[in-house]
Design an enzyme around this catalytic site. Structure first.
Site, PDB file in Angstrom:
ATOM      1  N   GLY A   1       0.838  -1.197   0.000  1.00 16.35           N
ATOM      2  CA  GLY A   1       0.000   0.000   0.000  1.00 16.35           C
ATOM      3  C   GLY A   1       0.868   1.239   0.000  1.00 16.35           C
ATOM      4  O   GLY A   1       2.034   1.215  -0.394  1.00 16.35           O
ATOM      5  N   CYS A   2       0.309   2.324   0.486  1.00 18.41           N
ATOM      6  CA  CYS A   2       1.044   3.589   0.552  1.00 18.41           C
ATOM      7  C   CYS A   2       2.281   3.412   1.425  1.00 18.41           C
ATOM      8  O   CYS A   2       2.190   2.957   2.561  1.00 18.41           O
ATOM      9  CB  CYS A   2       0.149   4.681   1.119  1.00 18.41           C
ATOM     10  SG  CYS A   2       0.997   6.250   1.351  1.00 18.41           S
ATOM     11  N   PHE A   3       3.433   3.774   0.900  1.00 22.70           N
ATOM     12  CA  PHE A   3       4.671   3.546   1.638  1.00 22.70           C
ATOM     13  C   PHE A   3       4.811   4.392   2.890  1.00 22.70           C
ATOM     14  O   PHE A   3       5.569   4.064   3.789  1.00 22.70           O
ATOM     15  CB  PHE A   3       5.913   3.624   0.761  1.00 22.70           C
ATOM     16  CG  PHE A   3       6.074   4.812  -0.157  1.00 22.70           C
ATOM     17  CD1 PHE A   3       5.563   6.062   0.108  1.00 22.70           C
ATOM     18  CD2 PHE A   3       6.795   4.644  -1.336  1.00 22.70           C
ATOM     19  CE1 PHE A   3       5.754   7.135  -0.757  1.00 22.70           C
ATOM     20  CE2 PHE A   3       7.001   5.709  -2.204  1.00 22.70           C
ATOM     21  CZ  PHE A   3       6.471   6.964  -1.912  1.00 22.70           C
ATOM     22  N   TRP A   4       4.070   5.478   3.026  1.00 16.94           N
ATOM     23  CA  TRP A   4       4.183   6.318   4.217  1.00 16.94           C
ATOM     24  C   TRP A   4       3.812   5.547   5.478  1.00 16.94           C
ATOM     25  O   TRP A   4       4.525   5.584   6.474  1.00 16.94           O
ATOM     26  CB  TRP A   4       3.291   7.539   4.115  1.00 16.94           C
ATOM     27  CG  TRP A   4       3.629   8.535   3.056  1.00 16.94           C
ATOM     28  CD1 TRP A   4       4.813   8.685   2.394  1.00 16.94           C
ATOM     29  CD2 TRP A   4       2.761   9.523   2.530  1.00 16.94           C
ATOM     30  NE1 TRP A   4       4.729   9.715   1.486  1.00 16.94           N
ATOM     31  CE2 TRP A   4       3.473  10.255   1.553  1.00 16.94           C
ATOM     32  CE3 TRP A   4       1.446   9.874   2.783  1.00 16.94           C
ATOM     33  CZ2 TRP A   4       2.915  11.309   0.839  1.00 16.94           C
ATOM     34  CZ3 TRP A   4       0.885  10.933   2.073  1.00 16.94           C
ATOM     35  CH2 TRP A   4       1.615  11.633   1.111  1.00 16.94           C
TER      36      TRP A   4
END
Length: 158
Positions: free
Chosen positions: A9-12
């Site tokens: 998913g979103c790497f953040w």
């Protein structure tokens, strides 16, 4: 030090979650698994590069094992979703374990097989286990993004 690469998913959020784990020495977000050299965030968001948003993790194996990293990774996201995580849709958000050694590959495949044999999910795990390739670091403003904006990963891993 050992190195591991995970996409989910979103790497953040994935990066922020890994940063909480003792034994993680550094993290870096970027792109891996595609066919475009030197991709930018805009390129990857087009869903045409083949890259996944990926977190590179440098860890001390004497403090945290790769097996433990797998356990944490699979608790951070839904590994049964294909080309998405929650509201984020596209192949750049797929779930991938990029292995750097045969041992990492074997451990990841066994971990997934064990999940599939359990009753944890109603559908099989969709996480890919593929060899690590060139890691293209994301732009500086993406690095440790949650720390920069004063936000922590939403739930404790411990």
């Amino acid at each position: 030090m050992e190195v591991a690469f995970f996409a989910g998913g979103c790497f953040w959020g994935i990066e922020a979650a890994f940063q909480q784990i003792p034994g993680i020495k550094s993290t870096r977000v970027g792109y891996m698994g595609g066919h475009t050299n030197e991709p930018t965030y805009q390129d990857v968001c087009s869903d045409k590069t083949g890259h996944a948003e990926t977190v590179a993790i440098e860890f001390d194996e004497t403090i945290v094992s790769y097996q433990s990293l797998l356990k944490h990774f699979f608790s951070m996201h839904n590994p049964t979703e294909i080309d998405r995580q929650g509201p984020d849709i596209g192949s750049q958000y797929r779930s991938v374990v990029f292995y750097t050694t045969n041992e990492q590959k074997e451990q990841a495949e066994k971990f997934i097989a064990d999940i599939n044999l359990s009753d944890r999910y109603n559908v099989p795990v969709a996480t890919e286990v593929i060899p690590a390739s060139t890691f293209w670091p994301a732009e500086d403003y993406h690095q440790s993004y949650f720390m920069k904006i004063g936000q922590r990963y939403g739930r404790s891993l411990f």
